[in-house]
Design an enzyme around this catalytic site. Structure first.
Site, PDB file in Angstrom:
ATOM      1  N   HIS A 157       0.834  -1.209   0.000  1.00  0.00           N
ATOM      2  CA  HIS A 157       0.000   0.000   0.000  1.00  0.00           C
ATOM      3  C   HIS A 157       0.868   1.258   0.000  1.00  0.00           C
ATOM      4  O   HIS A 157       0.410   2.321  -0.403  1.00  0.00           O
ATOM      5  CB  HIS A 157      -0.984   0.006   1.174  1.00  0.00           C
ATOM      6  CG  HIS A 157      -0.371  -0.050   2.537  1.00  0.00           C
ATOM      7  ND1 HIS A 157      -0.145  -1.221   3.220  1.00  0.00           N
ATOM      8  CD2 HIS A 157       0.048   0.932   3.364  1.00  0.00           C
ATOM      9  CE1 HIS A 157       0.385  -0.969   4.397  1.00  0.00           C
ATOM     10  NE2 HIS A 157       0.516   0.342   4.517  1.00  0.00           N
ATOM     11  N   ASP A 159       0.521  -7.778   0.259  1.00  0.00           N
ATOM     12  CA  ASP A 159       0.721  -6.342   0.489  1.00  0.00           C
ATOM     13  C   ASP A 159       2.228  -6.092   0.503  1.00  0.00           C
ATOM     14  O   ASP A 159       2.858  -6.026   1.550  1.00  0.00           O
ATOM     15  CB  ASP A 159       0.077  -5.945   1.825  1.00  0.00           C
ATOM     16  CG  ASP A 159       0.174  -4.456   2.100  1.00  0.00           C
ATOM     17  OD1 ASP A 159       0.646  -3.723   1.216  1.00  0.00           O
ATOM     18  OD2 ASP A 159      -0.232  -4.036   3.199  1.00  0.00           O
ATOM     19  N   GLY A 178       2.781   4.729  10.647  1.00  0.00           N
ATOM     20  CA  GLY A 178       4.179   5.001  10.386  1.00  0.00           C
ATOM     21  C   GLY A 178       5.021   3.748  10.390  1.00  0.00           C
ATOM     22  O   GLY A 178       6.154   3.741   9.937  1.00  0.00           O
ATOM     23  N   SER A 234       4.155   0.921   8.801  1.00  0.00           N
ATOM     24  CA  SER A 234       3.888   0.107   7.611  1.00  0.00           C
ATOM     25  C   SER A 234       5.149  -0.204   6.831  1.00  0.00           C
ATOM     26  O   SER A 234       5.973   0.650   6.592  1.00  0.00           O
ATOM     27  CB  SER A 234       2.934   0.825   6.675  1.00  0.00           C
ATOM     28  OG  SER A 234       1.612   0.612   7.048  1.00  0.00           O
ATOM     29  N   SER A 276       1.838  -4.756   7.553  1.00  0.00           N
ATOM     30  CA  SER A 276       0.736  -4.394   6.659  1.00  0.00           C
ATOM     31  C   SER A 276      -0.260  -3.488   7.368  1.00  0.00           C
ATOM     32  O   SER A 276      -0.443  -2.341   7.000  1.00  0.00           O
ATOM     33  CB  SER A 276       0.025  -5.651   6.142  1.00  0.00           C
ATOM     34  OG  SER A 276      -1.104  -5.316   5.357  1.00  0.00           O
TER      35      SER A 276
END
Length: 468
Positions: free
Chosen positions: A215, A245, A332, A334, A350
């Site tokens: 993402h 992801d 933050g 991810s 994720s």
């Protein structure tokens, strides 16, 4: 810096509790705890986490359709394998040193239940994963699932039967956490995006690159190691939502040095020597640029998460094939690194629910799947997508003799030290594969907070959506 060392500095605000746990556990993992006599007698052997993971992979192949999942009993340091039925293959699993448990639901049964949930209950704010400890699919619903949505979910779970699935409520809201480990930044229309670098890799064409959340790669194409700096890397591949992801991001300078390590904070560096599958019950560590280093356990596999779509108010972004854990995370984080104390790369952050004050559930993209899909290899190519936990593994159909150990001979980062702190035993350094957190921050007002993000700030992101 044309030859930038790709573990972007994350500062020293790592969680001290997890850091303290990393050191003694890494040392403990080097003792000669393999009970070979017990294995010869057909009793369960004590195993390191990575050895248990390797043995589970071998027994999955050996048992075939009888295999119904496995998990690591961290208290006894034993691998527990679920089996449907009995027979010679089950006897071989016992001889190999696993605890074999007879269960009702096969892997096919649980996969069928998950398929039904996907068809009938893909509701934003829901998630489900296979839990081998209960031999069920555990279905979670966040605080947004109420009224008719809850009734629909509950009815679907009830229809699967109490012996197949369990429904529970979880606090907070399932969301992606754009923010992260070692912070990376991008400017997009409407504001800035911040994520975390996960692990440095070598792309299929031999160029230096890194993995982060999908993402993040969908949100922005070019990435920098500072909020206002020039881009240093460009997205090559990105998958989100759907079957994973993950993003592969190539460094723009082919001379970039991209060491296979994670900066765990407080001068600790964990050398990442291999990619490994997750095992339920095993202890894992997560590094992110917002919250630093935290630890917890793997709680489920093959998880499906239904995130509320960020582009369609009535839509859902469904992601499948994830790892579920109880490790906390916040916006933050991810794309940040999930790894073991022995230096195995496990996952990329994720999303999830909750925070590092109240806890929550978090989900991770398996690194092995991301490597296989992108054709990348860890670091300089020395550890590939399917890297096992060791050199000496029990064969798929072979009995493990008294002297056979699953992956006992594979040690990580011999002799490496991080800032004077030796992570792991004298021979076993837990490698720190690029802990670049994923602080995807959208919003023009996030300037000052993002600048601090590269130093593992704990400020909440403002003015826009953030994804772990």
């Amino acid at each position: 810096m044309p030859k930038r060392k790709a573990a972007i500095a994350v500062g020293g605000v790592a969680a001290l509790g997890a850091a303290a746990l990393l050191l003694p556990n890494a040392m403990a993992s080097q003792d000669n705890s393999q009970d070979q006599g017990a294995a010869a007698a057909g009793n369960a052997r004590t195993l390191k986490t990575t050895d248990a993971t390797a043995l589970a992979a071998q027994l999955k192949q050996s048992l075939g359709g009888q295999f119904a999942g496995a998990y690591y009993d961290s208290a006894k340091r034993q691998l527990v394998v679920n089996a449907v039925g009995d027979g010679a293959a089950v006897a071989r699993a016992k001889s190999a040193g696993a605890v074999v448990r007879q269960v009702e639901n096969s892997t096919a049964d649980l996969q069928s239940a998950a398929k039904t949930l996907r068809t009938k209950a893909a509701i934003p704010g829901t998630a489900w994963a296979v839990d081998p400890r209960t031999n069920k699919v555990i279905v979670s619903a966040d605080s947004t699932v109420t009224g008719a949505k809850w009734d629909r979910l509950e009815s679907t779970v009830d229809g699967l039967g109490s012996g197949t699935a369990t429904l529970k409520k979880t606090g907070g809201t399932f969301k992606t956490f754009v923010s992260g480990g070692d912070a990376i930044f991008s400017q997009v229309q409407g504001g800035g995006v911040r994520c975390s670098l996960g692990f440095n890799v070598t792309a299929a064409d031999g160029s230096p690159a890194f993995l982060t959340a999908g993402h993040c790669g969908v949100a922005a194409k070019e990435w920098s190691d500072s909020q206002t700096g020039q881009p240093i890397a460009t997205v090559d591949q990105a998958t989100f939502p759907g079957e994973g992801d993950f993003s592969l991001v190539k460094y723009d300078d082919p001379a970039t040095e991209a060491p296979s390590e994670v900066n765990a904070g407080n001068g600790q560096v964990v050398a990442i020597t291999q990619a490994a599958e997750a095992t339920v019950g095993s202890t894992v560590f997560r590094m992110g640029s917002t919250t630093g280093l935290h630890d917890g356990q793997v709680t489920g596999l093959d998880a499906t998460v239904n995130f509320q779509s960020e582009t369609d108010p009535n839509g859902v972004d469904t992601v499948t094939g994830l790892i579920q854990t109880d490790v906390c995370a916040e916006p933050g984080d991810s794309g940040g690194s999930l790894f073991t104390q022995e230096g195995a790369a496990i996952g990329l952050t994720s999303g999830g629910s909750g925070d590092c004050t109240s806890g929550g559930e978090t989900f991770f993209q398996p690194v092995t799947a991301a490597l296989a899909a992108t054709g990348a290899t860890l670091g300089d190519g020395g550890a590939g997508a399917g890297a096992g936990a060791g050199d000496d593994q029990a064969g798929a159909g072979d009995q493990a003799g008294a002297g056979d150990e699953a992956g006992a001979g594979d040690q990580a980062g011999a002799g490496d030290q991080a800032g004077g702190d030796q992570i792991g035993g004298a021979d076993d350094q837990a490698g720190a594969g690029a802990g670049a957190g994923a602080d995807d921050q959208a919003g023009a007002g996030a300037g000052a907070a993002q600048e601090q993000g590269a130093k593992h700030h704990r400020n909440r992101q403002q003015g826009g959506t953030s994804a772990n």
